[in-house]
Design a protein around this motif. Structure first.
Motif, PDB file in Angstrom:
ATOM      1  N   ALA A   1      15.176  41.512 -24.855  1.00  0.00           N
ATOM      2  CA  ALA A   1      16.002  41.650 -26.052  1.00  0.00           C
ATOM      3  C   ALA A   1      15.526  40.814 -27.237  1.00  0.00           C
ATOM      4  N   LEU A   2      14.508  40.009 -27.069  1.00  0.00           N
ATOM      5  CA  LEU A   2      13.983  39.257 -28.210  1.00  0.00           C
ATOM      6  C   LEU A   2      13.424  40.190 -29.279  1.00  0.00           C
ATOM      7  N   SER A   3      12.954  41.360 -28.873  1.00  0.00           N
ATOM      8  CA  SER A   3      12.481  42.330 -29.864  1.00  0.00           C
ATOM      9  C   SER A   3      13.599  43.315 -30.159  1.00  0.00           C
ATOM     10  N   GLU A   4      13.564  43.903 -31.335  1.00  0.00           N
ATOM     11  CA  GLU A   4      14.588  44.875 -31.726  1.00  0.00           C
ATOM     12  C   GLU A   4      14.594  46.073 -30.777  1.00  0.00           C
ATOM     13  N   VAL A   5      13.428  46.607 -30.483  1.00  0.00           N
ATOM     14  CA  VAL A   5      13.344  47.769 -29.593  1.00  0.00           C
ATOM     15  C   VAL A   5      13.813  47.392 -28.188  1.00  0.00           C
ATOM     16  N   GLY A   6      13.428  46.236 -27.714  1.00  0.00           N
ATOM     17  CA  GLY A   6      13.875  45.771 -26.399  1.00  0.00           C
ATOM     18  C   GLY A   6      15.382  45.596 -26.350  1.00  0.00           C
ATOM     19  N   ALA A   7      15.959  45.075 -27.415  1.00  0.00           N
ATOM     20  CA  ALA A   7      17.412  44.894 -27.469  1.00  0.00           C
ATOM     21  C   ALA A   7      18.119  46.239 -27.402  1.00  0.00           C
ATOM     22  N   ARG A   8      17.580  47.235 -28.104  1.00  0.00           N
ATOM     23  CA  ARG A   8      18.183  48.577 -28.049  1.00  0.00           C
ATOM     24  C   ARG A   8      18.103  49.146 -26.633  1.00  0.00           C
ATOM     25  N   GLN A   9      16.991  48.876 -25.947  1.00  0.00           N
ATOM     26  CA  GLN A   9      16.812  49.344 -24.571  1.00  0.00           C
ATOM     27  C   GLN A   9      17.863  48.712 -23.652  1.00  0.00           C
ATOM     28  N   VAL A  10      18.054  47.417 -23.764  1.00  0.00           N
ATOM     29  CA  VAL A  10      19.046  46.712 -22.946  1.00  0.00           C
ATOM     30  C   VAL A  10      20.456  47.176 -23.314  1.00  0.00           C
ATOM     31  N   GLU A  11      20.714  47.323 -24.596  1.00  0.00           N
ATOM     32  CA  GLU A  11      22.019  47.802 -25.056  1.00  0.00           C
ATOM     33  C   GLU A  11      22.320  49.187 -24.486  1.00  0.00           C
ATOM     34  N   TYR A  12      21.333  50.057 -24.478  1.00  0.00           N
ATOM     35  CA  TYR A  12      21.507  51.392 -23.904  1.00  0.00           C
ATOM     36  C   TYR A  12      21.910  51.286 -22.432  1.00  0.00           C
ATOM     37  N   MET A  13      21.236  50.418 -21.701  1.00  0.00           N
ATOM     38  CA  MET A  13      21.552  50.234 -20.286  1.00  0.00           C
ATOM     39  C   MET A  13      22.991  49.752 -20.099  1.00  0.00           C
ATOM     40  N   ILE A  14      23.408  48.816 -20.922  1.00  0.00           N
ATOM     41  CA  ILE A  14      24.767  48.276 -20.813  1.00  0.00           C
ATOM     42  C   ILE A  14      25.794  49.374 -21.092  1.00  0.00           C
TER      43      ILE A  14
ATOM     44  N   THR B   1      18.589  38.671 -14.662  1.00  0.00           N
ATOM     45  CA  THR B   1      17.931  39.145 -13.447  1.00  0.00           C
ATOM     46  C   THR B   1      16.956  40.254 -13.806  1.00  0.00           C
ATOM     47  N   PRO B   2      15.703  40.170 -13.328  1.00  0.00           N
ATOM     48  CA  PRO B   2      14.748  41.245 -13.610  1.00  0.00           C
ATOM     49  C   PRO B   2      15.328  42.611 -13.206  1.00  0.00           C
ATOM     50  N   HIS B   3      15.061  43.608 -14.039  1.00  0.00           N
ATOM     51  CA  HIS B   3      15.595  44.954 -13.789  1.00  0.00           C
ATOM     52  C   HIS B   3      14.447  45.956 -13.709  1.00  0.00           C
ATOM     53  N   MET B   4      14.525  46.845 -12.712  1.00  0.00           N
ATOM     54  CA  MET B   4      13.436  47.800 -12.493  1.00  0.00           C
ATOM     55  C   MET B   4      13.230  48.735 -13.680  1.00  0.00           C
ATOM     56  N   LEU B   5      14.277  49.097 -14.407  1.00  0.00           N
ATOM     57  CA  LEU B   5      14.110  49.975 -15.569  1.00  0.00           C
ATOM     58  C   LEU B   5      13.422  49.279 -16.744  1.00  0.00           C
ATOM     59  N   LEU B   6      13.287  47.999 -16.647  1.00  0.00           N
ATOM     60  CA  LEU B   6      12.585  47.231 -17.679  1.00  0.00           C
ATOM     61  C   LEU B   6      11.238  46.743 -17.162  1.00  0.00           C
ATOM     62  N   GLY B   7      10.720  47.435 -16.137  1.00  0.00           N
ATOM     63  CA  GLY B   7       9.457  46.998 -15.549  1.00  0.00           C
ATOM     64  C   GLY B   7       9.589  45.665 -14.860  1.00  0.00           C
ATOM     65  N   HIS B   8      10.762  45.398 -14.307  1.00  0.00           N
ATOM     66  CA  HIS B   8      11.094  44.140 -13.623  1.00  0.00           C
ATOM     67  C   HIS B   8      11.062  42.929 -14.557  1.00  0.00           C
ATOM     68  N   GLU B   9      11.291  43.204 -15.846  1.00  0.00           N
ATOM     69  CA  GLU B   9      11.434  42.112 -16.810  1.00  0.00           C
ATOM     70  C   GLU B   9      12.913  41.736 -16.897  1.00  0.00           C
ATOM     71  N   VAL B  10      13.178  40.554 -17.412  1.00  0.00           N
ATOM     72  CA  VAL B  10      14.534  40.031 -17.549  1.00  0.00           C
ATOM     73  C   VAL B  10      15.133  40.572 -18.857  1.00  0.00           C
TER      74      VAL B  10
END
Length: 155
Positions: free
Chosen positions: A133-146, A119-128
């Motif tokens: 998480a396909l990128s390393e930095v993006g994965a760290r961002q999602v992991e932080y949120m979790i 589900t798109p998330h506002m903290l990710l600029g409404h991205e899914v």
């Protein structure tokens, strides 16, 4: 060459992902040796079945067009010619699988974890999240949120 203690010798993406979550987290008594086995398995080249297992898991999670998603990691034509994934491809496969395993661990069920990851998330600029998480930095961002959600922090 794999020995009987090596992760690649007894391959399962689910086991690899669970090991990543368990052994990279101090909360679970993480041990660098376990992550070392995962790293070596990835460096030695995961079997193409890893991509197929990830695709099946993504389908269960409700990711739209899971075949297109994994095609962004390893193009289908390339995958057919390969006996092993490159270390870079293997890292992405394990990264996504580990993130899925972490979400299931935190939410306690696959359905709720899947809802968060797809589900798109506002903290990710409404991205899914799973796409980010396909990128390393993006994965760290999602992991932080979790992890923040797991500790009751606002996300």
């Amino acid at each position: 060459m794999n020995n009987s203690n090596d992760v690649a010798g007894d391959f399962s993406l689910d086991r690899l992902a669970a090991r990543m979550v368990r052994e990279s987290s101090p909360a679970y008594g993480g041990a660098p040796a376990g992550l070392g086995r995962v790293r070596r398995a990835v460096e030695n080249g995961l079997p193409p079945e890893a991509v197929k297992e990830l695709q099946a898991a993504l389908k269960r999670f409700g990711v739209s067009r899971p075949s297109e998603f994994v095609n962004r990691i390893v193009p289908r034509a390339t995958l057919r010619r390969r006996e092993r994934l490159t270390p870079e491809e293997g890292e992405v496969v394990v990264r996504i699988a580990a993130l899925m395993a972490l979400a299931v661990d935190v939410w306690g069920c696959e359905r709720r974890a899947a809802r968060f990851l797809t589900t798109p998330h506002m903290l990710l600029g409404h991205e899914v999240p799973i796409e980010v998480a396909l990128s390393e930095v993006g994965a760290r961002q999602v992991e932080y949120m979790i992890h923040a959600l797991d500790h009751g922090l606002p996300v």
